[in-house]
Write an enzyme that holds these catalytic residues in place. Structure first.
Site, PDB file in Angstrom:
ATOM      1  N   GLY A 124       4.025  -9.213 -19.553  1.00 16.39           N
ATOM      2  CA  GLY A 124       3.493  -7.851 -19.456  1.00 16.39           C
ATOM      3  C   GLY A 124       1.977  -7.851 -19.384  1.00 16.39           C
ATOM      4  O   GLY A 124       1.284  -8.034 -20.396  1.00 16.39           O
ATOM      5  N   LEU A 125       1.475  -7.639 -18.176  1.00 11.16           N
ATOM      6  CA  LEU A 125       0.034  -7.487 -17.976  1.00 11.16           C
ATOM      7  C   LEU A 125      -0.264  -6.026 -17.606  1.00 11.16           C
ATOM      8  O   LEU A 125      -1.143  -5.391 -18.174  1.00 11.16           O
ATOM      9  CB  LEU A 125      -0.442  -8.428 -16.858  1.00 11.16           C
ATOM     10  CG  LEU A 125      -1.894  -8.302 -16.393  1.00 11.16           C
ATOM     11  CD1 LEU A 125      -2.858  -8.708 -17.504  1.00 11.16           C
ATOM     12  CD2 LEU A 125      -2.149  -9.190 -15.155  1.00 11.16           C
ATOM     13  N   PRO A 128       0.088   1.494 -17.648  1.00  7.29           N
ATOM     14  CA  PRO A 128       0.101   2.707 -16.817  1.00  7.29           C
ATOM     15  C   PRO A 128      -1.259   2.967 -16.160  1.00  7.29           C
ATOM     16  O   PRO A 128      -1.326   3.370 -15.008  1.00  7.29           O
ATOM     17  CB  PRO A 128       0.467   3.819 -17.812  1.00  7.29           C
ATOM     18  CG  PRO A 128       1.209   3.112 -18.901  1.00  7.29           C
ATOM     19  CD  PRO A 128       0.630   1.731 -18.995  1.00  7.29           C
ATOM     20  N   GLY A 131      -3.506  -1.433 -13.213  1.00  2.80           N
ATOM     21  CA  GLY A 131      -2.638  -2.243 -12.361  1.00  2.80           C
ATOM     22  C   GLY A 131      -3.475  -3.287 -11.664  1.00  2.80           C
ATOM     23  O   GLY A 131      -3.699  -4.381 -12.188  1.00  2.80           O
ATOM     24  N   THR A 158       9.051  -6.874 -15.424  1.00  2.00           N
ATOM     25  CA  THR A 158      10.324  -7.420 -14.926  1.00  2.00           C
ATOM     26  C   THR A 158      11.045  -8.148 -16.059  1.00  2.00           C
ATOM     27  O   THR A 158      10.420  -8.926 -16.790  1.00  2.00           O
ATOM     28  CB  THR A 158      10.058  -8.380 -13.737  1.00  2.00           C
ATOM     29  OG1 THR A 158       9.390  -7.642 -12.718  1.00  2.00           O
ATOM     30  CG2 THR A 158      11.345  -8.969 -13.182  1.00  2.00           C
ATOM     31  N   ARG A 268      27.012  -7.691  18.783  1.00  2.00           N
ATOM     32  CA  ARG A 268      26.958  -6.301  19.256  1.00  2.00           C
ATOM     33  C   ARG A 268      26.788  -6.236  20.773  1.00  2.00           C
ATOM     34  O   ARG A 268      25.861  -6.847  21.317  1.00  2.00           O
ATOM     35  CB  ARG A 268      25.772  -5.591  18.582  1.00  2.00           C
ATOM     36  CG  ARG A 268      25.529  -4.180  19.036  1.00  2.00           C
ATOM     37  CD  ARG A 268      26.623  -3.261  18.586  1.00  2.00           C
ATOM     38  NE  ARG A 268      26.325  -1.862  18.893  1.00  2.00           N
ATOM     39  CZ  ARG A 268      27.198  -0.884  18.738  1.00  2.00           C
ATOM     40  NH1 ARG A 268      28.420  -1.143  18.291  1.00  2.00           N
ATOM     41  NH2 ARG A 268      26.864   0.361  19.022  1.00  2.00           N
ATOM     42  N   HIS A 338      19.664  -3.826  14.330  1.00  2.00           N
ATOM     43  CA  HIS A 338      20.998  -3.316  13.974  1.00  2.00           C
ATOM     44  C   HIS A 338      21.228  -1.883  14.450  1.00  2.00           C
ATOM     45  O   HIS A 338      22.333  -1.361  14.299  1.00  2.00           O
ATOM     46  CB  HIS A 338      21.196  -3.344  12.447  1.00  2.00           C
ATOM     47  CG  HIS A 338      21.566  -4.686  11.887  1.00  2.00           C
ATOM     48  ND1 HIS A 338      20.672  -5.714  11.759  1.00  2.00           N
ATOM     49  CD2 HIS A 338      22.752  -5.165  11.419  1.00  2.00           C
ATOM     50  CE1 HIS A 338      21.285  -6.768  11.218  1.00  2.00           C
ATOM     51  NE2 HIS A 338      22.541  -6.458  11.020  1.00  2.00           N
ATOM     52  N   GLY A 339      20.201  -1.225  14.967  1.00  2.00           N
ATOM     53  CA  GLY A 339      20.351   0.180  15.366  1.00  2.00           C
ATOM     54  C   GLY A 339      20.835   1.009  14.185  1.00  2.00           C
ATOM     55  O   GLY A 339      20.406   0.786  13.042  1.00  2.00           O
ATOM     56  N   GLU A 363       2.367  -8.673  -8.394  1.00  2.00           N
ATOM     57  CA  GLU A 363       1.431  -9.797  -8.619  1.00  2.00           C
ATOM     58  C   GLU A 363       0.190  -9.687  -7.734  1.00  2.00           C
ATOM     59  O   GLU A 363      -0.343 -10.693  -7.260  1.00  2.00           O
ATOM     60  CB  GLU A 363       2.140 -11.142  -8.455  1.00  2.00           C
ATOM     61  CG  GLU A 363       3.274 -11.268  -9.472  1.00  2.00           C
ATOM     62  CD  GLU A 363       3.758 -12.671  -9.693  1.00  2.00           C
ATOM     63  OE1 GLU A 363       2.954 -13.602  -9.584  1.00  2.00           O
ATOM     64  OE2 GLU A 363       4.940 -12.821 -10.001  1.00  2.00           O
TER      65      GLU A 363
HETATM   66  C1  LIG Z   1       9.335  -3.904  -9.284  1.00  2.00           C
HETATM   67  C2  LIG Z   1       8.038  -4.263  -9.941  1.00  2.00           C
HETATM   68  C3  LIG Z   1       7.999  -5.356 -10.795  1.00  2.00           C
HETATM   69  C4  LIG Z   1       6.785  -5.685 -11.440  1.00  2.00           C
HETATM   70  N1  LIG Z   1       6.807  -6.698 -12.387  1.00  2.00           N
HETATM   71  C5  LIG Z   1       5.679  -6.881 -13.143  1.00  2.00           C
HETATM   72  C6  LIG Z   1       5.729  -7.798 -14.253  1.00  2.00           C
HETATM   73  O1  LIG Z   1       6.735  -8.476 -14.520  1.00  2.00           O
HETATM   74  N2  LIG Z   1       4.622  -7.881 -15.042  1.00  2.00           N
HETATM   75  C7  LIG Z   1       3.482  -7.161 -14.798  1.00  2.00           C
HETATM   76  O2  LIG Z   1       2.518  -7.290 -15.546  1.00  2.00           O
HETATM   77  N3  LIG Z   1       3.415  -6.293 -13.745  1.00  2.00           N
HETATM   78  C8  LIG Z   1       4.500  -6.132 -12.929  1.00  2.00           C
HETATM   79  N4  LIG Z   1       4.461  -5.235 -11.882  1.00  2.00           N
HETATM   80  C9  LIG Z   1       3.237  -4.476 -11.644  1.00  2.00           C
HETATM   81  C10 LIG Z   1       2.505  -4.836 -10.352  1.00  2.00           C
HETATM   82  O3  LIG Z   1       1.905  -6.097 -10.467  1.00  2.00           O
HETATM   83  C11 LIG Z   1       1.531  -3.686 -10.058  1.00  2.00           C
HETATM   84  O4  LIG Z   1       2.311  -2.577  -9.644  1.00  2.00           O
HETATM   85  C12 LIG Z   1       0.505  -4.045  -8.999  1.00  2.00           C
HETATM   86  O5  LIG Z   1      -0.380  -5.037  -9.475  1.00  2.00           O
HETATM   87  C13 LIG Z   1      -0.287  -2.825  -8.522  1.00  2.00           C
HETATM   88  O6  LIG Z   1      -0.763  -2.062  -9.572  1.00  2.00           O
HETATM   89  P1  LIG Z   1      -0.516  -0.469  -9.575  1.00  2.00           P
HETATM   90  O7  LIG Z   1       0.937  -0.256  -9.341  1.00  2.00           O
HETATM   91  O8  LIG Z   1      -1.099   0.081 -10.814  1.00  2.00           O
HETATM   92  O9  LIG Z   1      -1.289   0.056  -8.301  1.00  2.00           O
HETATM   93  P2  LIG Z   1      -2.872   0.461  -8.236  1.00  2.00           P
HETATM   94  O10 LIG Z   1      -3.691  -0.634  -8.804  1.00  2.00           O
HETATM   95  O11 LIG Z   1      -3.045   1.818  -8.792  1.00  2.00           O
HETATM   96  O12 LIG Z   1      -3.102   0.495  -6.655  1.00  2.00           O
HETATM   97  C14 LIG Z   1      -2.810   1.633  -5.848  1.00  2.00           C
HETATM   98  C15 LIG Z   1      -3.337   1.336  -4.448  1.00  2.00           C
HETATM   99  O13 LIG Z   1      -4.774   1.171  -4.494  1.00  2.00           O
HETATM  100  C16 LIG Z   1      -5.120  -0.073  -3.933  1.00  2.00           C
HETATM  101  N5  LIG Z   1      -6.294  -0.627  -4.620  1.00  2.00           N
HETATM  102  C17 LIG Z   1      -6.534  -0.712  -5.945  1.00  2.00           C
HETATM  103  N6  LIG Z   1      -7.705  -1.302  -6.189  1.00  2.00           N
HETATM  104  C18 LIG Z   1      -8.249  -1.595  -4.983  1.00  2.00           C
HETATM  105  C19 LIG Z   1      -9.463  -2.224  -4.559  1.00  2.00           C
HETATM  106  N7  LIG Z   1     -10.371  -2.699  -5.427  1.00  2.00           N
HETATM  107  N8  LIG Z   1      -9.686  -2.344  -3.226  1.00  2.00           N
HETATM  108  C20 LIG Z   1      -8.774  -1.903  -2.322  1.00  2.00           C
HETATM  109  N9  LIG Z   1      -7.609  -1.303  -2.669  1.00  2.00           N
HETATM  110  C21 LIG Z   1      -7.344  -1.160  -3.979  1.00  2.00           C
HETATM  111  C22 LIG Z   1      -3.896  -0.957  -4.147  1.00  2.00           C
HETATM  112  O14 LIG Z   1      -3.895  -2.063  -3.234  1.00  2.00           O
HETATM  113  C23 LIG Z   1      -2.781   0.036  -3.866  1.00  2.00           C
HETATM  114  O15 LIG Z   1      -2.601   0.176  -2.475  1.00  2.00           O
HETATM  115  C24 LIG Z   1       5.622  -4.927 -11.181  1.00  2.00           C
HETATM  116  C25 LIG Z   1       5.672  -3.852 -10.286  1.00  2.00           C
HETATM  117  C26 LIG Z   1       6.854  -3.508  -9.682  1.00  2.00           C
HETATM  118  C27 LIG Z   1       6.891  -2.317  -8.768  1.00  2.00           C
END
Ligand SMILES: Cc1cc2nc3c(=O)[nH]c(=O)nc-3n(C[C@H](O)[C@H](O)[C@H](O)COP(=O)(O)OP(=O)(O)OC[C@H]3O[C@@H](n4cnc5c(N)ncnc54)[C@H](O)[C@@H]3O)c2cc1C
Length: 380
Positions: A124-125, A128, A131, A158, A268, A338-339, A363
């Site tokens: 968990g990194l 809310p 990211g 995950t 097909r 696959h249409g 990631e």
């Molecule tokens: C199914 C799933 C499994 C996951 N599993 C894990 C896990 O096991 N552990 C864990 O810690 N995390 C996990 N994650 C989290 C994942 O790593 C984050 O969702 C990801 O890093 C993006 O962060 P965010 O969703 O907060 O998007 P945000 O950081 O809010 O980004 C939103 C948009 O802004 C863009 N953006 C942000 N900053 C910049 C910048 N400086 N320059 C240009 N564009 C930028 C992004 O590219 C994106 O398009 C998971 C996510 C999902 C959906």
């Protein structure tokens, strides 16, 4: 330069391939539709040594390397990306953080059980509010006499609901920014910790994505993982390996989408002939095959560099960026070939299309991979 896999590596590919066809394929849609975590299959993967591929035998691992790990993730994901991401988060995130940064006692306590599948791991990194900007995490860890007290929320973890052992990153010194983050091992059942909301997802629906809630959660002082203040730096090292596994996940799903499209295009018929006779379809299939091969080379190169003990920050990001974007394109063309049948659940094309999108996000998004790559090439 040798592009050949060894006999042992080819044998590993055959056995994971057969396992995936036999044990996973018949259940893929059932698990997907029910959002069912395939616990029995995950435990079986542990018994087969596929949950500890990269760890040495002295810690209960299979004693192989990242090339073998990529083979395993690729073959599992070719059939079901959900199983691929479960194994990836368990191995190269949760378990590997303990292996990379843990002291001897921590490694001996956790790695054998994680490698055998007795324990499921998670990492968990993400929070809310943090990211892409993972260094701005807000969850806190405060040192008390005989424990660290964790407070805060992680998101999108995950395996979060099923994990026996989790590694989480928290702020131990607010003034030190990314050097004020530290990692902690949290065991399931620790008072003050619970997995919260289970995310209802577009794809990879059989994998679990959880909120983690910490309310005055006391973890023993010996569960500090790595040095205090090194949590963020270690997390970035973990991601160097983790991104190779997302590249492998992408590669496997791209191959699955391509194989399904190839097969369908020969069956097909329209205008009195197989659609594979049409040049427009052939070009799509040819582009998919070529891009998959290029993604494979980047992914295996990063894996073999890691096995050689080299730093792979640049190569891991390149492999992850390219393979994930190729996978999205392949899954898209797979549906197109696959249409209308690509849009319904009787064929695998629609599931690849849904599942694969995570690869350009998890990631580190594609935008963040480009930032990492640019930083690496500009610094020289
Ligand atoms: C199914 C799933 C499994 C996951 N599993 C894990 C896990 O096991 N552990 C864990 O810690 N995390 C996990 N994650 C989290 C994942 O790593 C984050 O969702 C990801 O890093 C993006 O962060 P965010 O969703 O907060 O998007 P945000 O950081 O809010 O980004 C939103 C948009 O802004 C863009 N953006 C942000 N900053 C910049 C910048 N400086 N320059 C240009 N564009 C930028 C992004 O590219 C994106 O398009 C998971 C996510 C999902 C959906």
């Amino acid at each position: 330069m040798d592009f050949q896999l060894s006999d042992e590596q080819q044998q590993l590919r055959r056995s994971v391939h057969e396992f995936a066809e036999r044990e996973i394929l018949p259940n893929v849609m059932k698990w997907d539709e029910a959002g069912e975590f395939p616990m029995q299959t995950v435990k079986e993967l542990g018994r087969l040594g596929l949950l500890g591929v990269v760890f040495p035998a002295e810690y209960g691992g299979s004693g192989m390397g990242y090339v073998e790990y990529v083979i395993a993730i690729e073959e599992l994901s070719r059939v079901d990306g959900s199983v691929g991401i479960i194994v990836a988060a368990h191995t190269s995130l949760g378990s590997n953080h303990i292996f990379l940064a843990g002291n001897e006692a921590q490694k001996r306590k956790y790695i054998p059980k994680l490698a055998s599948g007795e324990f499921i791991g998670a990492w968990g990194l993400t929070e809310p509010g943090s990211g892409s900007d993972a260094g701005s995490a807000r969850m806190t860890a405060v040192r008390k006499k005989d424990c660290w007290v964790l407070n805060g929320t992680k998101t999108f973890c995950t395996n979060g609901h099923y994990a026996d052992v989790l590694v989480v990153i928290a702020v131990t010194d607010r003034t030190a920014h990314t050097h004020g983050l530290s990692a902690f091992i949290v065991e399931k059942g620790t008072q003050g910790f619970r997995a919260g909301k289970k995310e209802n997802k577009l794809g990879l629906r059989a994998s679990d994505t959880a909120e983690l809630i910490f309310e005055d959660c006391c973890v023993p002082t010996e569960n500090l993982l790595g040095k205090e203040g090194d949590g963020f730096i270690d997390a970035m090292r973990v991601l160097d390996g983790g991104r190779i596994s997302i590249a492998a996940l992408s590669l496997g799903m791209a191959e699955g989408a391509h194989e399904a499209a190839l097969k369908y295009s020969k069956q097909r018929e329209q205008f009195g002939r197989a659609i594979s006779d049409f040049q427009a379809i052939q070009w799509k299939l040819a582009d998919m095959a070529t891009e998959i091969e290029a993604a494979r080379l980047l992914t295996y190169r990063a894996a073999s560099m890691k096995d050689a003990g080299l730093k792979t920050t640049l190569e891991s990001s390149m492999a992850k960026l390219y393979a994930s974007e190729v996978a999205v394109r392949c899954a898209n063309e797979g549906v197109q070939i696959h249409g209308g049948y690509g849009f319904i659940k009787d064929y695998p094309a629609e599931k690849f299309y849904r599942d694969v999108k995570l690869c350009t996000i998890g990631e580190g998004t594609s935008e963040i991979q480009r930032l990492v790559i640019a930083r690496q090439i500009l610094k020289d």
